[in-house]
Design an enzyme around this catalytic site. Structure first.
Site, PDB file in Angstrom:
ATOM      1  N   CYS A   2      76.713  77.949 126.260  1.00  0.00           N
ATOM      2  CA  CYS A   2      76.792  76.688 126.751  1.00  0.00           C
ATOM      3  C   CYS A   2      78.053  75.780 126.206  1.00  0.00           C
ATOM      4  O   CYS A   2      78.955  76.371 125.778  1.00  0.00           O
ATOM      5  CB  CYS A   2      75.512  76.147 126.104  1.00  0.00           C
ATOM      6  SG  CYS A   2      73.963  76.895 126.304  1.00  0.00           S
ATOM      7  N   ASP A  96      66.673  81.210 120.783  1.00  0.00           N
ATOM      8  CA  ASP A  96      66.968  81.967 119.889  1.00  0.00           C
ATOM      9  C   ASP A  96      67.622  81.100 118.652  1.00  0.00           C
ATOM     10  O   ASP A  96      67.653  81.470 117.679  1.00  0.00           O
ATOM     11  CB  ASP A  96      68.063  82.945 120.446  1.00  0.00           C
ATOM     12  CG  ASP A  96      69.094  82.600 121.079  1.00  0.00           C
ATOM     13  OD1 ASP A  96      68.946  82.082 122.185  1.00  0.00           O
ATOM     14  OD2 ASP A  96      70.286  82.420 120.501  1.00  0.00           O
ATOM     15  N   SER A 365      81.585  93.350 126.308  1.00  0.00           N
ATOM     16  CA  SER A 365      83.002  93.740 125.917  1.00  0.00           C
ATOM     17  C   SER A 365      83.433  94.211 124.432  1.00  0.00           C
ATOM     18  O   SER A 365      82.741  94.180 123.554  1.00  0.00           O
ATOM     19  CB  SER A 365      84.102  92.530 126.504  1.00  0.00           C
ATOM     20  OG  SER A 365      85.207  92.919 126.596  1.00  0.00           O
ATOM     21  N   GLY A 366      84.667  94.865 124.703  1.00  0.00           N
ATOM     22  CA  GLY A 366      84.720  95.600 123.323  1.00  0.00           C
ATOM     23  C   GLY A 366      85.687  95.148 122.459  1.00  0.00           C
ATOM     24  O   GLY A 366      86.499  95.798 121.599  1.00  0.00           O
TER      25      GLY A 366
END
Length: 592
Positions: A2, A96, A365-366
Site C-alpha cells: 500500500c 495480516d 523475486s530473488g
C-alpha cells in the site's frame, strides 16, 4: 502493499484538506483499491490500499479498543502464527497487519522483534499522544519523513511529501548528487532532497508533539553466533528454511507470479514453488534484449529460463525489449525513481512489471540472495587480505579520473563507508563485513528501491523470500567456505540446486546478462551528448567534450556505467527538478 502518509502535528498546528488530498493522490499507484484516513488534533493518518489479503475486510486504518490506530504498507507473513498467541484478543478483520495492535500492547516499541515480513508502519497511541513509525529490518518497504513547521510528515515515497508542499522539489543536496554519480545510489539516511530523510532499515521512531523523542533499531543480523561448518547439515537446514520462507511468502488472496532469470536465486524459488504445489496457473516473466548478437555484448537468459519453466510446467512469458522501447519509455521509468537509483536494472524490471500487471498483483523475486550468500565477485576480492590483492568495498567511485568534472566533487561517501568499516565487529571475517555493509546500504538503497518503485508504478506487490529473518540468521552463521569455493560465490545455494534441480546447471559458467544501454548510448553519442549537456545541472559539472568523448566509448565496461549515470541523472533532473513531462522520449525530455 500500500501507500501510507500522514503527519504528527505540533500543538496548535494543522494541515489543509488539500494537502491530505495531494498526499493520497501522490500514492494512488501504490494502492488503487481504496483509501482510508483517521485523524485527531495530534496526528493525521492516510492510507491507499492494494488489496492482497482479506480483500473485503482488511481496509485500513485498523484500530482496537485500547486506543491504538494503525496503517501499514507491507505484509506480515507470520500473522497466522502470531494470532494464536493472542487467543483472548478479538480480531476485527483478517488483515495480516492487525496482529501488530496486540503486539504493541504487549511489547511496545519492541513489537517489531516478533514480526516476519516487510513493512512500513505508522501507529498512533492515543493515550500516550504518540506516533510510531517502523520499517522492516531489511528495508524492503520504504518510509520517508521530514521535520517541517507543522510537525513530522511521513510517506511511503519522498515525492508525496514534496507534492503536498512540505518540502521544495528543487532543494537538492549537491553532495548527494555527487554520491549518486559515483555510486549509482545514495547510502544512509540522507536522500537527494535536503530535509527529507529515510527511516533506516529496522528503525522505529516515536514522535510526540511533532518532535522525535525516541529511536531504536532492530538488526537483520543474528544476535548470537552458532557457526555452521558441516556441508550436509547446512544443506538440510537450508532446504528446510527455503521451504518455510517461500511457503509463507506465497500467502495471498490474489494471483501471484515470478520474475525468472536463468540465475541461481529465481531457479531456487521456482523449484521450491513446485514442491509446495503452487505452480497451478503460475506465470513467470523473463526479459530479453533485441540486439545484434554478433556484438557479443549481451547474452540472452530467455532460452534457459524457458527450459526451466517447461520442466516445471508453468506459463512462461518472454518480454523482448529493444532500443526504441527503452528510449521512448526511459523518462517514464526514471519518473518512478523519486529517490534516485541509477541502476540500469530498472529498465528490465519496469518492462517486466508492465507486462505482468494484467495478470498478477504479486511478484516473487530473488533480491537478497547475492548479499546473503556472497554471490558478487567483489566479495571474493573483499574476502582476501590486502597482501593477496584484497579490496574493501566502495574505495573508489565510478568516475576515477579527477579531471572529468569541471569542479571538485564531494567525497562525503568515502568518509561514510570508512566509518561503516570502523563500526563493524572485528570478530567477523572480511567477507561477512563486506556482506553486512552491502546489506545495510546497497541492498535497501539500490536494489530494493528499484524493485519497489518499478513494481509499484504498476500497482504490483514485490516479495523477496530470501530476505527473511531465519534465512539471514542461517546465512550469517555459515562459514565462509560454504559461501565461496573454487572461485564461485553462493556455493551452498549452488549445491542445493545441484541436489534438487540439476537442470538449472548451477555450477556452469554463466555467460553474463546485462542491459545493452552502453551500446545504445554509443550509437547515438553525438545527439545524446548535446542533449545531456543542455541540461543545466550537467552543463555546470562536465564539459561537452568530456560528455561526447565518454558517450562515444560507452560500450566499454567502465564507460558504460559512467555514461549511464550521467544520462540517468540528466533525465532525472529534468523530470523531478525542472518538471518536464516524462511522457516524451529521451531527447524530447532532455531538450528545452
Amino acid at each position: 502493499m500500500c501507500g501510507i502518509a500522514g503527519i504528527a502535528l505540533k500543538d496548535g498546528h494543522s494541515i489543509s484538506e488539500h494537502q491530505k488530498k495531494i498526499l493520497l493522490e501522490a500514492l494512488h499507484h501504490r494502492g488503487p483499491d481504496g483509501n482510508g484516513s483517521w485523524e485527531n488534533s495530534h496526528v493525521v493518518l492516510l492510507h491507499s490500499r492494494l488489496s492482497i489479503i482479506d480483500i473485503e475486510g482488511g481496509k485500513q486504518p485498523l484500530s482496537n479498543d485500547s486506543q491504538q490506530v494503525l496503517i501499514a504498507n507491507g505484509e506480515i507473513y507470520n500473522s497466522p502464527e502470531l494470532r494464536h498467541l493472542f487467543k483472548n484478543y478479538i480480531f476485527k478483520t483478517g488483515s495480516d497487519c492487525e496482529v501488530i495492535l496486540p503486539l504493541w500492547q504487549k511489547f511496545h516499541a519492541d513489537y517489531v522483534n516478533s514480526l516476519r515480513g516487510m513493512y512500513g508502519v505508522a501507529m498512533v497511541d492515543i493515550d500516550e499522544k504518540t506516533l510510531v513509525l517502523s520499517r522492516d529490518p531489511f528495508g524492503i518497504k520504504p518510509l520517508y519523513y521530514a521535520s517541517v513547521e507543522q510537525g513530522v510528515v511521513f510517506a511511503s515515497e519522498a515525492q508525496a511529501i514534496i507534492k503536498a508542499g512540505f518540502v521544495r522539489h528543487d532543494d537538492i543536496n549537491q553532495s548527494a548528487v555527487d554520491t549518486l554519480l559515483q555510486l549509482q545510489f545514495i547510502p544512509g539516511y540522507k536522500t537527494i532532497y535536503n530535509n527529507i530523510y529515510r527511516i533506516l532499515p529496522g528503525e522505529t521512531l516515536i514522535i510526540r508533539n511533532g518532535e522525535i523523542i525516541h529511536r531504536q533499531t532492530q538488526s537483520c543480523f543474528p544476535k548470537t553466533r552458532s557457526m555452521i561448518t558441516d556441508e550436509k547439515k547446512a544443506l538440510n537446514q537450508l532446504d528446510s528454511l527455503l521451504e518455510d520462507s517461500i511457503r509463507i511468502h506465497e500467502r495471498s488472496d490474489v494471483p501471484f507470479g515470478l520474475f525468472l532469470s536463468s540465475g541461481i536465486d529465481s531457479s531456487i524459488i521456482l523449484k521450491m514453488m513446485q514442491r509446495l504445489g503452487r505452480i497451478n496457473r503460475l506465470h513467470a516473466w523473463t526479459a530479453r534484449f533485441e540486439i545484434n548478437n554478433d556484438s557479443g555484448y549481451v547474452k540472452d537468459e530467455a532460452l534457459q529460463a524457458a527450459s526451466l519453466a517447461r520442466e516445471i510446467g508453468i506459463q512462461h512469458h518472454c518480454v523482448t525489449i529493444n532500443q526504441q522501447d527503452v528510449f521512448r519509455h526511459l523518462p517514464k521509468i526514471i519518473a518512478c525513481m523519486d529517490d534516485p537509483v541509477a541502476d540500469y536494472a530498472i529498465i528490465p524490471t519496469w518492462f517486466l512489471a508492465n507486462e505482468a500487471r494484467s495478470i498478477v498483483k504479486v511478484i516473487l523475486s530473488g533480491e537478497g540472495g547475492d548479499e546473503l550468500f556472497a554471490g558478487y565477485g567483489r566479495y571474493r576480492k573483499a574476502a582476501k587480505s590486502v597482501w593477496l590483492g584484497g579490496k574493501r568495498l566502495y574505495r573508489k567511485g565510478i568516475f576515477e579520473r579527477d579531471n572529468f568534472f569541471l569542479h571538485s566533487v564531494s567525497s562525503e561517501w568515502q568518509d561514510y563507508f570508512r566509518l561503516q568499516y570502523k563500526l563493524q565487529d572485528k570478530n567477523d571475517s572480511r567477507l561477512k563485513i563486506a556482506q553486512k555493509i552491502d546489506m545495510n546500504d546497497w541492498l535497501p538503497n539500490d536494489l530494493l528501491i528499484k524493485l519497489d518503485r518499478c513494481l509499484m508504478a504498476h500497482s504490483i506487490e514485490g516479495r523477496v523470500p530470501f530476505l527473511d529473518k531465519k534465512i539471514a540468521a542461517f546465512a550469517f552463521n555459515l562459514e565462509d567456505h560454504l559461501k565461496i569455493r573454487n572461485g564461485q560465490g553462493k556455493w551452498i545455494l549452488r549445491k542445493w540446486l545441484e541436489w534438487q534441480f540439476p537442470l538449472a546447471q548451477p555450477f556452469a559458467k554463466k555467460s553474463g546478462f546485462s542491459v545493452p544501454i552502453g551500446l545504445w548510448i554509443e550509437q547515438h553519442a553525438n545527439e545524446l551528448a548535446q542533449a545531456v549537456f543542455c541540461q543545466t545541472d550537467i552543463g555546470n559539472k562536465i564539459s561537452l567534450s568530456n560528455v561526447r568523448s565518454l558517450f562515444e566509448k560507452a560500450s566499454g565496461r567502465k564507460e558504460r556505467f559512467m555514461a549511464w549515470n550521467i544520462l540517468f541523472y540528466a533525465i532525472w533532473h529534468q523530470v523531478h527538478i525542472v518538471g518536464k513531462n516524462p511522457l516524451g522520449n529521451v531527447l524530447e525530455v532532455l531538450m528545452d
